[in-house]
Design a protein around this motif. Sequence first.
Motif, PDB file in Angstrom:
ATOM      1  N   PRO A  21       2.285  -0.233  -9.674  1.00  0.00           N
ATOM      2  CA  PRO A  21       2.768   1.036  -9.123  1.00  0.00           C
ATOM      3  C   PRO A  21       3.632   1.816 -10.102  1.00  0.00           C
ATOM      4  O   PRO A  21       3.627   3.055 -10.081  1.00  0.00           O
ATOM      5  N   VAL A  22       4.373   1.105 -10.945  1.00  0.00           N
ATOM      6  CA  VAL A  22       5.155   1.793 -11.971  1.00  0.00           C
ATOM      7  C   VAL A  22       4.224   2.490 -12.958  1.00  0.00           C
ATOM      8  O   VAL A  22       4.436   3.646 -13.342  1.00  0.00           O
ATOM      9  N   ALA A  23       3.168   1.777 -13.358  1.00  0.00           N
ATOM     10  CA  ALA A  23       2.217   2.358 -14.312  1.00  0.00           C
ATOM     11  C   ALA A  23       1.520   3.591 -13.729  1.00  0.00           C
ATOM     12  O   ALA A  23       1.182   4.528 -14.462  1.00  0.00           O
ATOM     13  N   GLU A  24       1.302   3.603 -12.417  1.00  0.00           N
ATOM     14  CA  GLU A  24       0.612   4.737 -11.792  1.00  0.00           C
ATOM     15  C   GLU A  24       1.369   6.048 -11.990  1.00  0.00           C
ATOM     16  O   GLU A  24       0.756   7.117 -12.126  1.00  0.00           O
ATOM     17  N   VAL A  25       2.704   5.980 -11.987  1.00  0.00           N
ATOM     18  CA  VAL A  25       3.503   7.203 -12.134  1.00  0.00           C
ATOM     19  C   VAL A  25       4.092   7.341 -13.527  1.00  0.00           C
ATOM     20  O   VAL A  25       4.598   8.418 -13.880  1.00  0.00           O
ATOM     21  N   GLY A  26       4.038   6.275 -14.309  1.00  0.00           N
ATOM     22  CA  GLY A  26       4.642   6.283 -15.635  1.00  0.00           C
ATOM     23  C   GLY A  26       6.063   5.748 -15.579  1.00  0.00           C
ATOM     24  O   GLY A  26       6.782   5.932 -14.585  1.00  0.00           O
TER      25      GLY A  26
ATOM     26  N   HIS B 210       0.796  -1.218   0.000  1.00  0.00           N
ATOM     27  CA  HIS B 210       0.000   0.000   0.000  1.00  0.00           C
ATOM     28  C   HIS B 210       0.838   1.282   0.000  1.00  0.00           C
ATOM     29  O   HIS B 210       0.277   2.386   0.032  1.00  0.00           O
ATOM     30  N   ALA B 211       2.158   1.135  -0.050  1.00  0.00           N
ATOM     31  CA  ALA B 211       3.016   2.306  -0.193  1.00  0.00           C
ATOM     32  C   ALA B 211       3.083   2.707  -1.663  1.00  0.00           C
ATOM     33  O   ALA B 211       3.124   1.859  -2.552  1.00  0.00           O
ATOM     34  N   SER B 212       3.091   3.994  -1.931  1.00  0.00           N
ATOM     35  CA  SER B 212       3.333   4.459  -3.288  1.00  0.00           C
ATOM     36  C   SER B 212       4.740   4.056  -3.704  1.00  0.00           C
ATOM     37  O   SER B 212       5.575   3.666  -2.872  1.00  0.00           O
ATOM     38  N   LEU B 213       5.024   4.150  -4.984  1.00  0.00           N
ATOM     39  CA  LEU B 213       6.361   3.792  -5.440  1.00  0.00           C
ATOM     40  C   LEU B 213       7.416   4.644  -4.753  1.00  0.00           C
ATOM     41  O   LEU B 213       8.429   4.127  -4.260  1.00  0.00           O
TER      42      LEU B 213
ATOM     43  N   GLY C 100       8.782   6.614 -17.151  1.00  0.00           N
ATOM     44  CA  GLY C 100       9.835   7.607 -17.051  1.00  0.00           C
ATOM     45  C   GLY C 100      10.046   8.087 -15.630  1.00  0.00           C
ATOM     46  O   GLY C 100      11.179   8.154 -15.138  1.00  0.00           O
ATOM     47  N   ARG C 101       8.941   8.426 -14.951  1.00  0.00           N
ATOM     48  CA  ARG C 101       9.034   8.890 -13.566  1.00  0.00           C
ATOM     49  C   ARG C 101       9.521   7.768 -12.656  1.00  0.00           C
ATOM     50  O   ARG C 101      10.358   7.987 -11.768  1.00  0.00           O
ATOM     51  N   ALA C 102       9.030   6.551 -12.881  1.00  0.00           N
ATOM     52  CA  ALA C 102       9.468   5.419 -12.078  1.00  0.00           C
ATOM     53  C   ALA C 102      10.969   5.181 -12.240  1.00  0.00           C
ATOM     54  O   ALA C 102      11.680   4.905 -11.260  1.00  0.00           O
ATOM     55  N   SER C 103      11.457   5.311 -13.444  1.00  0.00           N
ATOM     56  CA  SER C 103      12.886   5.119 -13.694  1.00  0.00           C
ATOM     57  C   SER C 103      13.708   6.171 -12.948  1.00  0.00           C
ATOM     58  O   SER C 103      14.751   5.863 -12.354  1.00  0.00           O
ATOM     59  N   ALA C 104      13.241   7.411 -12.969  1.00  0.00           N
ATOM     60  CA  ALA C 104      13.951   8.474 -12.264  1.00  0.00           C
ATOM     61  C   ALA C 104      13.951   8.232 -10.757  1.00  0.00           C
ATOM     62  O   ALA C 104      14.974   8.422 -10.074  1.00  0.00           O
ATOM     63  N   LEU C 105      12.803   7.803 -10.228  1.00  0.00           N
ATOM     64  CA  LEU C 105      12.734   7.526  -8.790  1.00  0.00           C
ATOM     65  C   LEU C 105      13.673   6.395  -8.403  1.00  0.00           C
ATOM     66  O   LEU C 105      14.359   6.468  -7.369  1.00  0.00           O
ATOM     67  N   LEU C 106      13.708   5.344  -9.204  1.00  0.00           N
ATOM     68  CA  LEU C 106      14.593   4.225  -8.899  1.00  0.00           C
ATOM     69  C   LEU C 106      16.048   4.654  -8.986  1.00  0.00           C
ATOM     70  O   LEU C 106      16.861   4.336  -8.104  1.00  0.00           O
ATOM     71  N   ARG C 107      16.395   5.384 -10.027  1.00  0.00           N
ATOM     72  CA  ARG C 107      17.772   5.852 -10.174  1.00  0.00           C
ATOM     73  C   ARG C 107      18.190   6.698  -8.978  1.00  0.00           C
ATOM     74  O   ARG C 107      19.271   6.505  -8.399  1.00  0.00           O
ATOM     75  N   ASP C 108      17.341   7.620  -8.574  1.00  0.00           N
ATOM     76  CA  ASP C 108      17.686   8.533  -7.481  1.00  0.00           C
ATOM     77  C   ASP C 108      17.727   7.827  -6.132  1.00  0.00           C
ATOM     78  O   ASP C 108      18.384   8.308  -5.199  1.00  0.00           O
ATOM     79  N   SER C 109      17.032   6.695  -6.017  1.00  0.00           N
ATOM     80  CA  SER C 109      17.022   5.966  -4.744  1.00  0.00           C
ATOM     81  C   SER C 109      18.357   5.300  -4.438  1.00  0.00           C
ATOM     82  O   SER C 109      18.665   5.023  -3.273  1.00  0.00           O
ATOM     83  N   GLY C 110      19.134   5.016  -5.473  1.00  0.00           N
ATOM     84  CA  GLY C 110      20.400   4.308  -5.277  1.00  0.00           C
ATOM     85  C   GLY C 110      20.241   2.827  -5.002  1.00  0.00           C
ATOM     86  O   GLY C 110      21.212   2.147  -4.657  1.00  0.00           O
ATOM     87  N   LEU C 111      19.014   2.288  -5.180  1.00  0.00           N
ATOM     88  CA  LEU C 111      18.761   0.879  -4.911  1.00  0.00           C
ATOM     89  C   LEU C 111      19.029   0.022  -6.143  1.00  0.00           C
ATOM     90  O   LEU C 111      18.835   0.465  -7.280  1.00  0.00           O
ATOM     91  N   ARG C 112      19.447  -1.212  -5.898  1.00  0.00           N
ATOM     92  CA  ARG C 112      19.492  -2.193  -6.977  1.00  0.00           C
ATOM     93  C   ARG C 112      18.074  -2.629  -7.317  1.00  0.00           C
ATOM     94  O   ARG C 112      17.163  -2.550  -6.490  1.00  0.00           O
TER      95      ARG C 112
END
Length: 288
Positions: A41-46, A17-20, A48-60
């Motif tokens: 959850p990826v589709a909810e933000v798109g 239930h957490a947002s991406l 492109g946005r999901a990719s940016a969030l993942l990149r900025d998180s520093g997570l594998r």
Amino acid sequence: MSDVDPRLSINQATIKHASLADALRVTSQAGIQSVGLWREPVAEVGLGRASALLRDSGLRFSTYCRGGFFTLPEGRARRDAIDDNRRAIEETAQLAAVGAPGSRAVLVLVAGGLPEGSRDLVGARERVRDALVELAPEAEAAGVTLAIEPLHPMYASDRAVVSTLGQALDLADGFAPEVVGVTVDTFHIWWDPQVLDQIARAGREGRIASYQVCDWRTPLASDVLLSRHQPGDGVIDFGSLTRAVVDAGWDGDVEVEIFNADVWADEPAAVARRTAVAFGQAVSPHLR
């Protein structure tokens, strides 16, 4: 948490239930270094946005859930499913490309259940194989591994006609292991008397693409889909299974994937911390 096992990955389903953005944040704050994402959850933000969030998180990025549902007979619905899997392959490749070093481009596949009104289990499995034949070249071109996940037999009618690791490996046979592999999920395969031999076989064939863990405890929930528990809270022998996966050559992240209404009702940050502790106690000692 500085003592979190560096191989732990939290599958996004565990904090459903957490947002991406929140899922990535609480994962990182808990000291967990890897995450498995879900398509919705990826589709909810798109993408492109999901990719940016993942990149900025520093997570594998450990896996992407999910593709599959291949058992329908030929027709418009089957074509739509195949096309949706093509999109999932593209999404997997893009997310893996922006994840931290060590990310894997793995798309988990759930085969699908029996079509409505059908009792033809053998034919349904054959249609899964047909779909793999169609999608494998595209996965190979994208650098994505299609990871067939066998599900416990109680899901055979509605979710997955592939019930054992042996069946998944038989379906993967003939494809390059980097293109079609298997997901080893303790919840689904712990009961199988052939499981240790089949894990060893998967290792020999180079087909382990993901290792997922959670526990089994009875009584099952009224909705059996929601019957997964934190490692150590049930009856699964994580020692023998994890050592077998390690001996088979798996050196990647290990995902905790839990479907449980009580877990979902808790604060995601608390779930992430609890997951790290449970994993450290039940699974980590067997990864050494």
